[in-house]
Design a protein around this motif. Structure first.
Motif, PDB file in Angstrom:
ATOM      1  N   ASP A 165      69.107  13.637 -53.605  1.00  0.00           N
ATOM      2  CA  ASP A 165      68.011  14.854 -52.881  1.00  0.00           C
ATOM      3  C   ASP A 165      66.771  14.375 -52.855  1.00  0.00           C
ATOM      4  OD1 ASP A 165      66.775  17.133 -51.874  1.00  0.00           O
ATOM      5  OD2 ASP A 165      67.294  18.377 -53.654  1.00  0.00           O
ATOM      6  N   TYR A 166      66.138  14.137 -51.654  1.00  0.00           N
ATOM      7  CA  TYR A 166      64.818  13.707 -51.689  1.00  0.00           C
ATOM      8  C   TYR A 166      63.699  14.759 -51.689  1.00  0.00           C
ATOM      9  CZ  TYR A 166      66.551   9.002 -51.066  1.00  0.00           C
ATOM     10  OH  TYR A 166      67.254   7.748 -51.237  1.00  0.00           O
ATOM     11  N   ASN A 167      63.988  15.926 -51.788  1.00  0.00           N
ATOM     12  CA  ASN A 167      62.890  16.998 -51.801  1.00  0.00           C
ATOM     13  C   ASN A 167      61.993  16.786 -53.033  1.00  0.00           C
ATOM     14  OD1 ASN A 167      64.121  18.636 -49.725  1.00  0.00           O
ATOM     15  ND2 ASN A 167      65.262  19.968 -51.044  1.00  0.00           N
ATOM     16  N   ARG A 168      62.468  16.471 -54.010  1.00  0.00           N
ATOM     17  CA  ARG A 168      61.409  16.083 -55.107  1.00  0.00           C
ATOM     18  C   ARG A 168      60.594  15.010 -54.830  1.00  0.00           C
ATOM     19  NH1 ARG A 168      64.033  16.030 -61.201  1.00  0.00           N
ATOM     20  NH2 ARG A 168      64.288  13.829 -60.649  1.00  0.00           N
ATOM     21  N   ALA A 169      61.121  13.984 -54.183  1.00  0.00           N
ATOM     22  CA  ALA A 169      60.416  12.720 -53.889  1.00  0.00           C
ATOM     23  C   ALA A 169      58.979  13.040 -53.450  1.00  0.00           C
ATOM     24  CB  ALA A 169      61.261  11.620 -53.049  1.00  0.00           C
ATOM     25  N   GLY A 170      58.008  12.438 -54.150  1.00  0.00           N
ATOM     26  CA  GLY A 170      56.614  12.666 -53.626  1.00  0.00           C
ATOM     27  C   GLY A 170      56.071  13.875 -54.183  1.00  0.00           C
ATOM     28  N   VAL A 171      56.513  14.693 -55.123  1.00  0.00           N
ATOM     29  CA  VAL A 171      56.119  15.932 -55.587  1.00  0.00           C
ATOM     30  C   VAL A 171      54.867  15.502 -56.839  1.00  0.00           C
ATOM     31  CG1 VAL A 171      56.295  17.651 -57.387  1.00  0.00           C
ATOM     32  CG2 VAL A 171      58.093  17.304 -55.343  1.00  0.00           C
ATOM     33  N   PRO A 172      53.624  16.080 -56.771  1.00  0.00           N
ATOM     34  CA  PRO A 172      52.995  15.324 -57.312  1.00  0.00           C
ATOM     35  C   PRO A 172      52.876  15.411 -59.182  1.00  0.00           C
ATOM     36  CG  PRO A 172      52.042  17.492 -56.462  1.00  0.00           C
ATOM     37  CD  PRO A 172      53.183  17.192 -55.990  1.00  0.00           C
ATOM     38  N   LEU A 173      52.759  14.392 -59.838  1.00  0.00           N
ATOM     39  CA  LEU A 173      52.809  14.676 -61.395  1.00  0.00           C
ATOM     40  C   LEU A 173      51.685  14.134 -61.983  1.00  0.00           C
ATOM     41  CD1 LEU A 173      56.302  12.766 -61.770  1.00  0.00           C
ATOM     42  CD2 LEU A 173      55.737  15.074 -61.804  1.00  0.00           C
ATOM     43  N   VAL A 174      51.387  14.591 -63.144  1.00  0.00           N
ATOM     44  CA  VAL A 174      50.366  14.035 -64.095  1.00  0.00           C
ATOM     45  C   VAL A 174      51.169  13.639 -65.326  1.00  0.00           C
ATOM     46  CG1 VAL A 174      48.357  14.228 -65.500  1.00  0.00           C
ATOM     47  CG2 VAL A 174      48.321  15.095 -63.168  1.00  0.00           C
ATOM     48  N   GLU A 175      51.028  12.245 -65.598  1.00  0.00           N
ATOM     49  CA  GLU A 175      51.741  11.734 -66.983  1.00  0.00           C
ATOM     50  C   GLU A 175      50.785  11.598 -67.853  1.00  0.00           C
ATOM     51  OE1 GLU A 175      54.318   8.093 -68.578  1.00  0.00           O
ATOM     52  OE2 GLU A 175      53.931   8.102 -66.470  1.00  0.00           O
TER      53      GLU A 175
END
Length: 502
Positions: A165-175
């Motif tokens: 499922d590519y819905n989460r692909a590209g969601v912004p993260l801070v690590e």
């Protein structure tokens, strides 16, 4: 893949002979409306593969554009963690080939993070404070989500097939990456848990993420190594991936300490690898041999210009930061006058917000604490529920306490009122009226009940007249029973003594 681990060493024995060193990488999904590099909407629970664009799918010719709100959120996080904010930073391509990474690289930051050189003081349950040094906080995008169908553990090994499922692909993260956390000793699991919990609280108060760990908004990768003494070189570390609860963070550290101690005791070497955490028993299992940074072949992202936040903008953001959780707890501790242990109990019970809101509704801090940490905590335990999930609000507790202060009900009746509110019968005032619970304040009915009690217990009357007031409690008890506890016991005592004297 590692070979079979020798029998685990008892945790207490392991930390007597080895010094644990932890490092934690926390990923937080930012609560922006759109993704990191494209206008695709992001929301939890959407139908698979409905929130995608050519950019998030890595289609040829698609060009990314940086999400300005995500940059602002990253700066807010960096400032809250006492980090320096870079005057200029850039994105890089982290190259690896997984089905959930449609571009075959992740757009991240490597040698130029947006925030660096920070720290966070975390407080343990007994009040001990441990400082965690922050190496960096950098921006990146999330991967998609693999679902492995079949098999016994929901993992790719043994699965019949996998779905992406590519819905989460590209969601912004801070690590957020710590430096090695040393000096925790046997309390390393507690420090790890408290650190992740402190971060979650900060994300929420900054309003940059829902920070719901059960949804994967916050995920922790827990690194652990053992060394012979606190002055010895660092040992070989393992990285337990995607741990998504505070309790699991603590359990993962404990298990790895015991497991690695067993390996070292057997004269073997710990393998640098990723590990999977198993909720059912708190164990970890091998993933893959851990790659070093050079294995990802980082290089600057050619399709994105550097990000250069102006110093004026950074200071504007700093000026809008809310009161952070630790500072708020210190302020409320001083305002409320709670003992240190009382305040820790409130925080650990998740009652801080509830008590603050109850005080705002008109109750004293002491009264608010009494209700939430006493009767309501007992009921929450009975129902195996969180305090905040009980069917009663701080405003209703404030109203209940005001009824007590006004003398319209006493504490005993107030518990009956709680029953009514929790049963959905309305606010405290409505329950008092509908159940007829208001204290009898008219002396007329009280005198009738007193006279009946006096007539029924002449021997008690004689003892009181003889100067022994101890037995007067029997008369008061009879009156309270006759009025179903709705009389003011203090007023009853006054009237009884007056009646006997007269």
């Amino acid at each position: 893949m590692t070979t079979t681990t020798p029998a685990l060493v008892a945790y207490d024995d392991a930390v007597r002979r080895y010094d644990p060193v932890i490092g934690i990488e926390v990923h937080v999904e930012l609560g922006t409306r759109t993704k990191m590099f494209c206008p695709a909407e992001q929301s939890f629970g959407a139908e698979p593969n409905t929130q995608t664009t050519p950019v998030s799918l890595g289609l040829p010719g698609a060009l990314p554009v940086v999400n300005g709100t995500a940059v602002e959120y990253a700066i807010r996080i960096g400032l809250a963690l006492n980090c320096q904010i870079a005057e200029s930073c850039r994105f890089a391509r982290k190259n690896y080939f997984y089905p959930d990474v449609p571009k075959n690289f992740q757009t991240s930051q490597y040698d130029e993070p947006i925030a660096f050189d920070g720290w966070l003081d975390v407080e343990l349950e007994d009040g001990t404070v441990h400082r965690v040094e922050i190496e960096r906080a950098h921006m990146e995008e999330d991967a998609g989500k693999n679902t492995h169908v079949g098999g016994s553990a929901g993992r790719i090994h043994g699965a019949e097939y996998s779905l992406v499922d590519y819905n989460r692909a590209g969601v912004p993260l801070v690590e957020i990456v710590t430096r090695p956390i040393t000096g925790a000793g046997e309390r390393a699991p507690e420090v790890a848990r408290a650190y992740v919990q402190a971060l979650r609280d900060i994300f929420r108060v900054l309003d940059v993420s829902e920070a719901r760990m059960e949804r994967g908004n916050v995920r922790a990768d827990v690194n652990l190594s053992l060394r012979a003494t606190p002055t010895s070189p660092l040992g070989t570390r393992t990285e337990t991936k995607n741990v998504n609860s505070f309790r699991s963070v603590e359990r993962a550290v404990r298990y790895e300490v015991s497991r690695q101690a067993a390996i070292l005791d057997a004269g073997r070497s710990v393998v640098q690898e990723t590990r999977h955490f198993h909720e059912e028993d708190g164990s970890t299992s091998p993933g893959r041999v851990k790659s070093d940074a050079e294995d990802y072949r980082y290089f600057p992202e050619p399709d994105l210009v550097p990000v250069a936040p102006s110093r004026a903008w950074v200071e504007e953001i700093r000026a809008t930061l809310p009161e952070l959780p630790q500072a708020r707890r210190r302020r409320l501790h001083d305002e409320w006058g709670f003992a240190d242990a009382e305040m820790r109990d409130v925080v650990n019970a998740g009652a801080l917000d509830l008590i603050e809101a109850t005080v705002a509704a008109g109750a004293t801090a002491a009264a608010a604490r009494k209700w939430w940490m006493g009767e309501l905590a007992r009921r929450a335990k009975q129902e195996e529920a969180e305090l905040a999930d009980l069917a009663i609000t701080p405003a209703q507790i404030g109203e209940l306490q005001q009824l007590v202060v006004a003398g319209r009900i006493n504490d005993k009746i107030a518990r009956q009122v709680l029953d009514g509110v929790l049963a959905g019968e309305g606010d405290p005032e409505q329950v008092v009226v509908s159940r007829g619970l208001e204290i009898v304040s008219d002396d007329g009915p009280l005198l009738v009940a007193i006279d009946e009690a006096l007539a029924a217990q002449p021997d008690v009357v004689e003892k009181v007249r003889g100067g022994n007031q101890g037995p007067v409690g029997a008369i008061i008890g009879a009156v309270m029973k006759a009025t179903r506890g709705q009389a003011d016991a203090k007023r009853v005592r006054e009237l009884v003594l007056e009646r006997i004297a007269g």
